[in-house]
Design an enzyme around this catalytic site. Structure first.
Site, PDB file in Angstrom:
ATOM      1  N   GLU A 152       0.854  -1.196   0.000  1.00 36.79           N
ATOM      2  CA  GLU A 152       0.000   0.000   0.000  1.00 36.79           C
ATOM      3  C   GLU A 152       0.894   1.252   0.000  1.00 36.79           C
ATOM      4  O   GLU A 152       1.995   1.224   0.560  1.00 36.79           O
ATOM      5  CB  GLU A 152      -0.882  -0.030   1.266  1.00 36.79           C
ATOM      6  CG  GLU A 152      -2.063   0.899   1.228  1.00 36.79           C
ATOM      7  CD  GLU A 152      -3.055   0.671   2.378  1.00 36.79           C
ATOM      8  OE1 GLU A 152      -4.191   1.159   2.252  1.00 36.79           O
ATOM      9  OE2 GLU A 152      -2.708   0.033   3.381  1.00 36.79           O
TER      10      GLU A 152
ATOM     11  N   CYS B 103      -4.971  -4.334   2.678  1.00 39.79           N
ATOM     12  CA  CYS B 103      -4.729  -4.042   4.093  1.00 39.79           C
ATOM     13  C   CYS B 103      -5.887  -4.424   5.038  1.00 39.79           C
ATOM     14  O   CYS B 103      -6.065  -5.592   5.362  1.00 39.79           O
ATOM     15  CB  CYS B 103      -4.347  -2.572   4.226  1.00 39.79           C
ATOM     16  SG  CYS B 103      -3.457  -2.165   5.744  1.00 39.79           S
TER      17      CYS B 103
ATOM     18  N   LYS C 125     -10.371  -0.174  -2.535  1.00 38.99           N
ATOM     19  CA  LYS C 125     -10.465  -0.703  -1.164  1.00 38.99           C
ATOM     20  C   LYS C 125     -11.859  -0.486  -0.569  1.00 38.99           C
ATOM     21  O   LYS C 125     -12.364   0.641  -0.534  1.00 38.99           O
ATOM     22  CB  LYS C 125      -9.399  -0.007  -0.317  1.00 38.99           C
ATOM     23  CG  LYS C 125      -9.305  -0.456   1.128  1.00 38.99           C
ATOM     24  CD  LYS C 125      -8.162   0.303   1.799  1.00 38.99           C
ATOM     25  CE  LYS C 125      -7.948  -0.100   3.237  1.00 38.99           C
ATOM     26  NZ  LYS C 125      -6.835   0.674   3.835  1.00 38.99           N
TER      27      LYS C 125
END
Length: 275
Positions: free
Chosen positions: A42, A158, A116
């Site tokens: 990321e 993540c 995301k």
């Protein structure tokens, strides 16, 4: 059908040109390992708090640069995450926010884009204290699987790792590998990073590739690192235990995965319980 895949650890800062030098050197290293795919963490092009919107204005230039690197080195790239000022349909993200976007790039072109879904609005007992991604980012709402010659890649980012239903959805849509570009805080990473990679692999029977940021970024932000990969049973294949920019290269075997899934047919046994 055995393929080699590389997973990167970086200590990205706010110097984009310096980050790109590291990125290219790692691509060359992955290629020298005979990897077909390299996965970046990321914020790999720019790690700078509060600069998301500014960085997002250069999204297309970054994408083109990465496409060029993929083409030059003839390797697939999961381009960690980049801030993007517009949605997949081209509409601009309102309120000055951006999307956290992970691209899957072949040597020819960008093959898939994932934004995301789960945003990190959490209190953490570190130097930063609290994180509120929703203040700066708009969540995505599409589950994305990219097709490649060596297997289908389910794209995650993540905090997504904490939600097993996303990994299961990706498996249901045909994923063989799950990529998880990350910048876990030192505190949460120490507790859960390795555990989450192994748990999501165990749930989904996918190989999980966790590319991590490591170290200090600016004065306060500290990430855990420990880039790692699991097999489709949830066993750890390799993990980085040292600091700084580097990568690991691990095998991925589609036939072996098929045997694991046949011997324990979790998807067929699953009973869907309503929340």
């Amino acid at each position: 059908i055995m393929t080699l895949v590389s997973i990167v650890q970086m200590n990205s800062q706010d110097d984009i040109e310096a980050n790109f030098k590291v990125i290219e050197s790692l691509i060359i290293q992955a290629k020298s390992d005979d990897a077909s795919l390299v996965v970046f963490p990321e914020n790999f092009v720019c790690f700078a708090a509060g600069k998301q919107r500014e960085t997002a204005e250069r999204f297309e230039a970054f994408e083109q640069h990465l496409q060029q690197l993929a083409h030059t080195h003839q390797i697939w790239i999961v381009a960690g995450t980049l801030p993007c000022p517009y949605r997949p349909d081209g509409t601009v993200v309102p309120d000055g926010r951006v999307r956290t976007t992970s691209l899957c790039i072949s040597p020819e072109r960008t093959e898939a884009r994932y934004d995301k879904i789960h945003l990190f609005d959490v209190q953490v007992g570190d130097a930063v204290g609290g994180y509120q991604e929703s203040k700066f980012f708009e969540p995505g709402d599409e589950v994305v699987v990219a097709q490649t010659p060596f297997g289908n890649i389910g794209l995650m980012v993540c905090y997504d790792l904490r939600f097993p239903e996303l990994a299961l959805n990706l498996r249901h849509q045909g994923a063989h590998l799950l990529t998880a570009p990350s910048a876990f805080t030192y505190t949460t990473g120490q507790m859960h990073w390795q555990l989450l990679l192994q748990a999501r692999a165990m749930d989904s029977q996918c190989q999980v590739l966790g590319a991590a940021q490591q170290g200090l970024h600016g004065e306060k932000r500290q990430t855990w690192g420990h880039t790692a990969a699991t097999n489709s049973r949830g066993q750890l294949l390799d993990i980085v235990q040292t600091e700084g920019a580097q990568l690991i290269t691990v095998p991925f075997d589609l036939e072996e995965q098929a045997k694991i899934r046949e011997s324990m047919p979790l998807m067929q046994h699953r009973r869907l319980l309503q929340f």
